[in-house]
Enzyme design. Structure first.
Site, PDB file in Angstrom:
ATOM      1  N   HIS A 580       0.813  -1.212   0.000  1.00 32.42           N
ATOM      2  CA  HIS A 580       0.000   0.000   0.000  1.00 32.42           C
ATOM      3  C   HIS A 580       0.848   1.264   0.000  1.00 32.42           C
ATOM      4  CE1 HIS A 580      -3.338  -2.793   0.775  1.00 32.42           C
ATOM      5  NE2 HIS A 580      -3.924  -1.927  -0.023  1.00 32.42           N
ATOM      6  N   GLU A 816     -10.068 -11.576  -6.866  1.00 32.69           N
ATOM      7  CA  GLU A 816      -8.777 -11.398  -6.198  1.00 32.69           C
ATOM      8  C   GLU A 816      -8.207 -12.729  -5.748  1.00 32.69           C
ATOM      9  OE1 GLU A 816      -8.655  -7.504  -3.804  1.00 32.69           O
ATOM     10  OE2 GLU A 816     -10.479  -8.500  -3.153  1.00 32.69           O
ATOM     11  N   ASP A 840      -4.065  -8.375  -5.210  1.00 31.87           N
ATOM     12  CA  ASP A 840      -4.251  -9.585  -4.422  1.00 31.87           C
ATOM     13  C   ASP A 840      -4.222 -10.830  -5.295  1.00 31.87           C
ATOM     14  OD1 ASP A 840      -4.380  -8.932  -1.667  1.00 31.87           O
ATOM     15  OD2 ASP A 840      -6.203  -7.799  -2.087  1.00 31.87           O
ATOM     16  N   CYS A 887      -8.873  -3.175 -11.421  1.00 33.23           N
ATOM     17  CA  CYS A 887      -8.685  -2.031 -10.532  1.00 33.23           C
ATOM     18  C   CYS A 887      -7.418  -2.162  -9.694  1.00 33.23           C
ATOM     19  CB  CYS A 887      -9.904  -1.831  -9.632  1.00 33.23           C
ATOM     20  SG  CYS A 887     -10.222  -3.227  -8.568  1.00 33.23           S
TER      21      CYS A 887
HETATM   22  C1  PEP Z   1      -6.356  -5.423  -5.392  1.00 38.79           C
HETATM   23  O1  PEP Z   1      -6.182  -6.335  -4.585  1.00 38.79           O
HETATM   24  O2  PEP Z   1      -5.884  -5.422  -6.546  1.00 38.79           O
HETATM   25  C2  PEP Z   1      -7.164  -4.252  -5.004  1.00 38.79           C
HETATM   26  C3  PEP Z   1      -7.506  -3.341  -5.874  1.00 38.79           C
HETATM   27  O3  PEP Z   1      -7.498  -4.158  -3.702  1.00 38.79           O
HETATM   28  P1  PEP Z   1      -6.493  -3.602  -2.537  1.00 38.79           P
HETATM   29  O4  PEP Z   1      -5.209  -3.196  -3.199  1.00 38.79           O
HETATM   30  O5  PEP Z   1      -7.197  -2.476  -1.893  1.00 38.79           O
HETATM   31  O6  PEP Z   1      -6.354  -4.810  -1.673  1.00 38.79           O
HETATM   32 MG    MG Z   2      -7.371  -6.406  -2.762  1.00 32.87          MG
END
Ligand code: PEP
Ligand code: MG
Length: 953
Positions: A580, A816, A840, A887
């Site tokens: 993140h 995911e 994920d 996404c």
């Molecule tokens: C992902 O896992 O690609 C996603 C968009 O969710 P996050 O990064 O918030 O886990």
């Molecule tokens: Mg995710």
């Protein structure tokens, strides 16, 4: 993880003696598959070393470290013996907790149990318990102890009247997690009670989550209702947790010692006065604990027995923890400290016995309290959070090319500014308090001047505010008081300062509040600056011109405090592209490479670097010609970005007329306006958890509704894809603690968690539906791994949609988990859409933790295995006329865009900043070429091979 649940309890058993009871315990552990045959001998061996009787009718039979190989899985089983079993020495056991533990997890269990042991007559209650639930409730402790520690005491407050003082008390209680919003108002409405000697008492039991007491004293005495006001107690009342304290306070007042509290020189003194002990004046010494498994039952019992042999009081605490010292005679209190190997014990003894007792206790601890111990390195405390993985390798040679993970595109050129955590050497004892004080004041003045200069220079408000906070921390009177108390005890300025900062930061971190944890990072930051001055360490000056910041690993808080005008690029030794923090770097638009290896930390400060965040390359001290080319490329890219910017509001269509929707990922409601301005055609992922994280408790229906409405309003008819709360894994919610999990990414995350809390999910769905008011709402559920989970979540949404009718609602899932991709043909019959979370999906498909310090560099979403899962999903969806978005971070990777378009993805959702560039990239493509590229990539053997293909495209 050892957890206590009713299912683990066997009620109403009988055993004629301890041997028979042990047989039953072993039978359960073995029968349930936790331990191998032969574990009975392990239990017997442990009892032979010393009884596992814990007190209050409770025993914890377990194996020895040597018999751990017999343990298949860590777990506990609870056996209830209502008639009692003689455990030796006349001790009767009503509940035996059999433990099979592969490592030291049982220490945590002991800490939990000792909370219960402190309360009332537990043994009798256990004997009489009639159900497994009752047993568990008893073990998990009664009404909770009164919270009263240094963070709940404020001396020298600048409050100017009674109400301000009360509000400060309420603030302390809130910060300590004792009370919620609404407590302060209730408190102010309460009737203040004068206690005499200038002390006042105020309490409320409204909005109290756990009992706590705050004490606030004004800097100069005030008056209230015509009487002096020298100190105010604010009680967050629950049950009778405060009664014992109140009794001690009354005794103090009767002795005429109330004024001592308001006049106390530091917070610890207040606590000690209230606790009725005077350990501040007691001789003490510190000794590190070397026992491999910490201060567990056996060594703790040894220590307690030794302490009982002296005719005076002896206390123990974890040095610098800020926590009160406990009686060394109490086994349960000692276990409650939960001390691990490498932590330092502070032993305090009454002056009358100190000279005799302390050396004996020190020797006993050093010798392992009855256990064989491996000495600690240099006799120094071990740092559990080990620093850099290996010895630092040699610096890369000039001209060398390093490959790393592309975390944020763009080219950065500038000198290296290497920021690594360092250790400081300083003496524990000082010369005189006066000379140490002078030394400290000089260091503080220098640091203050440096930070003031940074405040002047920072153009970004948020960064300026961080430095202003640092200045406030330096001036914090509470820190000053504690440092002074330590100087008086003979510590050196550096030792006193380091100890106080470590204690204060650890306290804030222990509160598990994201904001306070960040404050702790600031405190350590500013603490290090001062310590560097005290130790004569010259901190590397920040280069004057924009530089490449080189770090071991990037924490989100590191990124948040970056000055974008000064940091041209970021280079880290560890980390992956989908952590993140890397996502935040991308959102800030700073070119970044991560996971470059420890070699980059050996770079000489000032070494010229050329960083290519798009291609994942770093050139050390590049030749002039290469620099020129990079500069030209950089300018080209800037020009392309400017062009992209000029067309950002136009749709993204390939050269052969194929449209791809480009939307924005949002982490808060406020970003929606900017996303639309950047050309987003909707929000493709609203990470609603960040809205939850921005509040100190779960936001209620109205709060959420208002937030979601803001997004809909900003979107002005464009669709909103909202993801339901996705916490767990690396995104904890401070007010929604999840029991510790061995593998949180494989544990309670996303929809698995919210399905267990249907009320939370219902409120969120309701808020989304109320806010939509006929506008296009897409709801998706994160981490769906099975058809059943999807159906459960869908049914809830459909039920609510009947109650709150929707004009344009679609329901879908995030893909995911590989099982969701593989089940896409089944799921596509029922969902309205899929949105692929490649961050994920990549970690689960490749079995690499997305935040793993070294491996995450290999978690590349362009791996052909991940592309196969995407292809399968798109094919299944299109066969049923459903749409598919991506996404995850892959959607913004310039090399990945042609591949995703070629695979048939209908929508790309990226950070708002990337929208213009992604649209421009799509406009350069022809669908037919992109499809051909994707076909070849699917058959490639590795992510590197796919990247090489895409580079040439
Ligand atoms: C992902 O896992 O690609 C996603 C968009 O969710 P996050 O990064 O918030 O886990
Ligand atoms: Mg995710």
């Amino acid at each position: 993880m050892l957890e206590l649940t009713p299912a683990l309890v066997s009620m109403g058993l009988a055993a004629t003696d301890k041997a028979a009871a042990l047989q039953l315990v072993a039978g359960r552990l073995v029968g349930d598959g936790l331990a191998a045959e032969g574990y009975l001998a392990a239990l017997q061996a442990r009892e032979a070393q010393g009884s596992t009787y814990l007190g209050q009718g409770l025993a914890i039979p377990h194996g020895t470290p040597e018999t751990r190989h017999l343990v298949h899985a860590t777990g506990v089983r609870l056996l209830h013996f209502p008639d009692g079993v003689d455990w030796g020495d006349g001790q009767r056991v009503y509940l035996a907790i059999g433990i099979a533990a592969k490592s030291d997890e049982h220490l945590r269990l002991l800490q939990l149990l000792t909370r219960a042991l402190g309360e009332g007559d537990l043994g009798d209650a256990l004997r009489r318990a009639e159900s497994a639930e009752a047993i568990i409730a008893l073990l998990q402790g009664g009404p909770g102890e009164l919270a009263l520690d240094e963070q709940l005491v404020a001396l020298g407050s600048t409050a100017e009247d009674f109400d301000e003082l009360a509000l400060e008390g309420a603030r302390l209680l809130r910060r300590a997690g004792c009370v919620d919003k609404g407590y302060a108002n209730q408190l102010l409405q309460g009737e203040a009670l004068p206690l005499g000697e200038g002390l006042w008492w105020l309490d409320s039991d409204q909005a109290v989550s756990r009992p706590g007491l705050a004490f606030v004293a004004p800097r100069t005495p005030l008056r209230h209702e015509g009487q002096p006001l020298a100190g105010l107690f604010c009680l967050a009342s629950r049950g009778d947790a405060h009664v014992a304290l109140l009794e001690r306070l009354c005794a103090l007042l009767i002795e005429g010692r109330g004024a001592e509290l308001a006049r106390a020189a530091d917070r610890r003194r207040v606590l000690e006065t209230l606790a009725g002990d005077a350990t501040a004046d007691w001789p003490s010494l510190r000794v590190p604990l070397a026992n491999a498994h910490g201060l567990h039952a056996r060594p703790a019992k040894e220590l307690a027995q030794l302490a009982k042999g002296f005719a005076g009081d002896i206390r123990v605490r974890v040095a610098d923890s800020g926590l009160p010292a406990v009686s060394a005679r109490s086994l349960s209190k000692l276990l409650g400290l939960g001390i691990r190997r490498g932590q330092v014990l502070e032993l305090l003894a009454e002056p009358g016995i100190a000279a005799e007792a302390l050396p004996v206790l020190r020797q006993a601890v050093e010798q392992g309290l009855g256990e064989e111990v491996e000495p600690l390195a240099d006799g120094a405390p071990e740092q559990p959070e080990a620093e850099l993985p290996e010895a630092a390798p040699a610096a890369p040679a000039p001209g060398s090319l390093l490959n790393a993970v592309p975390a944020s595109p763009g080219i950065a050129i500038g000198p290296a500014h290497v920021r690594v955590a360092r250790t400081f050497d300083y003496p524990a004892r000082g010369e005189t308090p006066a000379s140490e004080r002078k030394h400290l004041h000089q260091a503080l003045a220098q640091v203050r001047a440096e930070i003031e200069a940074l405040v002047q220079r920072s153009e970004v408000k948020a960064i300026r505010e961080i430095f202003v906070t640092h200045l406030e921390m330096l001036a914090d009177p509470a820190l000053g008081e504690e440092v002074e108390a330590r100087l008086q005890r003979g510590e050196s300025a550096a030792a006193a300062w380091a100890g106080v900062i470590a204690t204060a930061a650890a306290q804030q971190e222990s509160l598990q509040d994201a904001l306070l944890a960040e404050r702790a990072a600031d405190l350590r930051d500013v603490g290090r600056r001062v310590l560097a001055k005290l130790c004569g360490v010259v901190e590397q000056a920040e280069p004057e011109r924009p530089y490449v910041l080189v770090l071991d690993e990037m924490a989100p808080s590191d990124v948040a405090r970056l000055d974008r005008t000064r940091v041209a690029g970021i280079l880290t030794a560890r980390g992956g592209a989908t952590s993140h923090s890397a996502i935040v770097a991308r959102a800030l638009g700073i070119p970044a490479l991560v996971g470059a290896g420890a070699v980059v930390l050996a770079l000489e400060p000032g070494t010229p670097l050329l960083l290519d965040g798009g291609r994942g390359r770093l050139v050390v001290a590049p030749e002039q010609a290469l620099l020129e080319r990079a500069r030209a490329e950089h300018q080209d890219r800037e020009r392309l970005l400017r062009e992209a910017e000029a067309h950002k509001l136009e749709p993204a269509r390939t050269r052969d007329g194929h449209s791809v929707e480009v939307c924005a990922n949002l982490g808060d409601a406020a970003g929606a306006v900017a996303a639309v301005e950047q050309g987003a055609e909707g929000v493709g992922l609203l990470r609603t958890e960040f809205i939850f994280m921005a509040h100190s408790q779960a936001p209620d229906l109205a709060t959420q509704e208002a937030d979601y409405r803001k997004v809909f309003d900003a979107l002005d008819g464009r669709p909103l894809v909202a993801r339901t709360l996705d916490v767990g894994g690396d995104k904890p919610l401070p007010y929604w603690p999840i029991a510790h999990e061995e593998n949180p990414f494989l544990g309670l995350r996303g929809v698995r968690l919210t399905l267990q809390r249907p009320k939370v999910m219902e409120t969120q769905l309701r808020a989304l539906m109320r806010a939509s008011e006929g506008r296009p709402l897409r709801i998706m559920f994160p981490m769906v791994g099975s058809v059943g989970e999807w159906r459960q979540a869908r049914d809830m949404a459909l039920r609510l949609a009947e109650e709150i009718p929707q004009a344009d609602l679609q329901l879908g899932i995030m893909v995911e988990v590989p099982s969701a991709a593989l089940l896409a043909p089944v799921l596509a019959r029922e969902v309205d859409f899929f949105s692929i979370g490649t961050n994920d999906l990549t970690q689960y498909a490749l079995a690499i933790d997305r935040g793993h310090p070294t491996l995450s560099a290999q978690a590349d979403g362009l791996h052909p295995a991940v592309l196969q899962l995407i292809e399968l999903t798109v094919r299944a969806a299109h066969a049923r006329g459903k749409w598919v978005g991506v996404c995850g971070e892959l959607a913004a990777d310039p090399l990945a865009v042609p591949l995703l378009v070629g695979l048939g993805v209908d929508e790309l959702s990226v950070s708002a900043r990337s929208v213009p560039e992604v649209k421009a990239r799509i406009r350069e493509l022809s669908l037919a070429d992109a499809q051909e590229l994707a076909g070849v990539a699917l058959a490639a053997e590795s992510a590197e091979a796919v990247r090489a293909l895409a580079e040439k495209f």
